[in-house]
Write a protein that holds these residues in place. Structure first.
Motif, PDB file in Angstrom:
ATOM      1  N   TRP A 181     -21.473   2.167 -46.392  1.00 32.83           N
ATOM      2  CA  TRP A 181     -22.088   2.423 -45.090  1.00 32.83           C
ATOM      3  C   TRP A 181     -21.491   3.668 -44.442  1.00 32.83           C
ATOM      4  O   TRP A 181     -22.160   4.331 -43.644  1.00 32.83           O
ATOM      5  CB  TRP A 181     -21.945   1.216 -44.184  1.00 32.83           C
ATOM      6  N   PRO A 220     -29.891  -0.556 -41.286  1.00 32.04           N
ATOM      7  CA  PRO A 220     -30.417  -1.688 -42.064  1.00 32.04           C
ATOM      8  C   PRO A 220     -30.247  -2.996 -41.311  1.00 32.04           C
ATOM      9  O   PRO A 220     -29.290  -3.200 -40.569  1.00 32.04           O
ATOM     10  CB  PRO A 220     -29.570  -1.661 -43.347  1.00 32.04           C
ATOM     11  N   ASP A 221     -31.192  -3.892 -41.530  1.00 33.34           N
ATOM     12  CA  ASP A 221     -31.144  -5.218 -40.922  1.00 33.34           C
ATOM     13  C   ASP A 221     -30.120  -6.090 -41.647  1.00 33.34           C
ATOM     14  O   ASP A 221     -30.020  -6.030 -42.874  1.00 33.34           O
ATOM     15  CB  ASP A 221     -32.531  -5.859 -41.006  1.00 33.34           C
ATOM     16  N   THR A 240     -31.511  -8.141 -44.490  1.00 38.41           N
ATOM     17  CA  THR A 240     -31.867  -7.327 -45.652  1.00 38.41           C
ATOM     18  C   THR A 240     -30.640  -6.974 -46.477  1.00 38.41           C
ATOM     19  O   THR A 240     -30.661  -7.031 -47.707  1.00 38.41           O
ATOM     20  CB  THR A 240     -32.574  -6.039 -45.197  1.00 38.41           C
ATOM     21  N   VAL A 241     -29.560  -6.626 -45.785  1.00 39.80           N
ATOM     22  CA  VAL A 241     -28.320  -6.299 -46.496  1.00 39.80           C
ATOM     23  C   VAL A 241     -27.767  -7.519 -47.218  1.00 39.80           C
ATOM     24  O   VAL A 241     -27.274  -7.422 -48.347  1.00 39.80           O
ATOM     25  CB  VAL A 241     -27.292  -5.721 -45.509  1.00 39.80           C
TER      26      VAL A 241
END
Length: 207
Positions: A138, A176-177, A180-181
């Protein structure tokens, strides 16, 4: 009879009385080291929740190695699941893991305390890329997003096109949600989980 041939595997040999040459060999882990390892790992997770992502690997290894009993006849193996071992493993793990939360559960309004702990352990509200210093993927994602945003501001692009690009929230890159991750993380762990499952089975069938 029963013969302990190693610290991990116990061999039980049984012979069919009607066919003395048909000997069945039952292989099962001794269980003590697996239970100690499960308890130690649960305590480790209670001390540092970062190790939670390794829990699925160790879980599937213990499920295959500790909770299954291999029965060999000749060159073939048959595996059977032991519910007794599974229940004992779960009890040991839960006691060691939940022991750290007992002081909070004993307080007034334990639900409020547990919600505060979970909110601090998993601060999804702050976003997944809130740490600039974290040495992970990230950090690279955030750096690329900031660099692309800087280049977009300096690039000789017409104002109308610039506003159109920014309206799509392409640059900076969308955050990103968390769900989702989490899904991507589970997908990425599947090869490791399969490997842990195979390792647990191979170590059980090879005393």
């Amino acid at each position: 009879g029963t013969q302990l041939i190693s610290a991990k595997i116990t061999v039980n040999r049984t012979t069919d009385k009607s066919n003395p040459s048909d000997e069945a060999i039952e292989l099962r882990s001794s269980g003590l080291f697996e239970l100690l390892g499960a308890g130690a790992f649960a305590i480790l997770m209670a001390m540092k929740h970062l190790y939670l992502m390794l829990a699925p690997l160790y879980l599937f290894y213990l499920l295959r190695h500790h909770c299954f009993v291999a029965r060999r006849r000749g060159d073939y193996f048959n595996y059977s699941f032991s519910f007794g071992r599974f229940i004992v493993l779960g009890i040991v793990t839960l006691i060691c893991l939940l022991g750290a939360f007992v002081p909070f559960i004993m307080q007034n309004q334990p639900r409020v305390h547990m919600e505060q702990i979970l909110a601090r352990l998993f601060p999804f509200g702050r976003g997944l890329v809130h740490d600039y210093w974290a040495a992970n993927v990230w950090a690279l994602y955030l750096f690329t997003s900031r660099a692309a945003s800087f280049l977009l501001r300096k690039a000789p692009i017409q104002s109308g096109l610039r506003q159109k690009i920014e309206s799509y929230a392409i640059i900076p890159f969308p955050e990103p949600d968390p769900s989702t991750v989490a899904f991507c993380l589970l997908i990425g762990l599947i090869p490791c989980i399969i490997s842990a499952w195979k390792v647990g089975g191979s170590s059980l069938s090879q005393p």
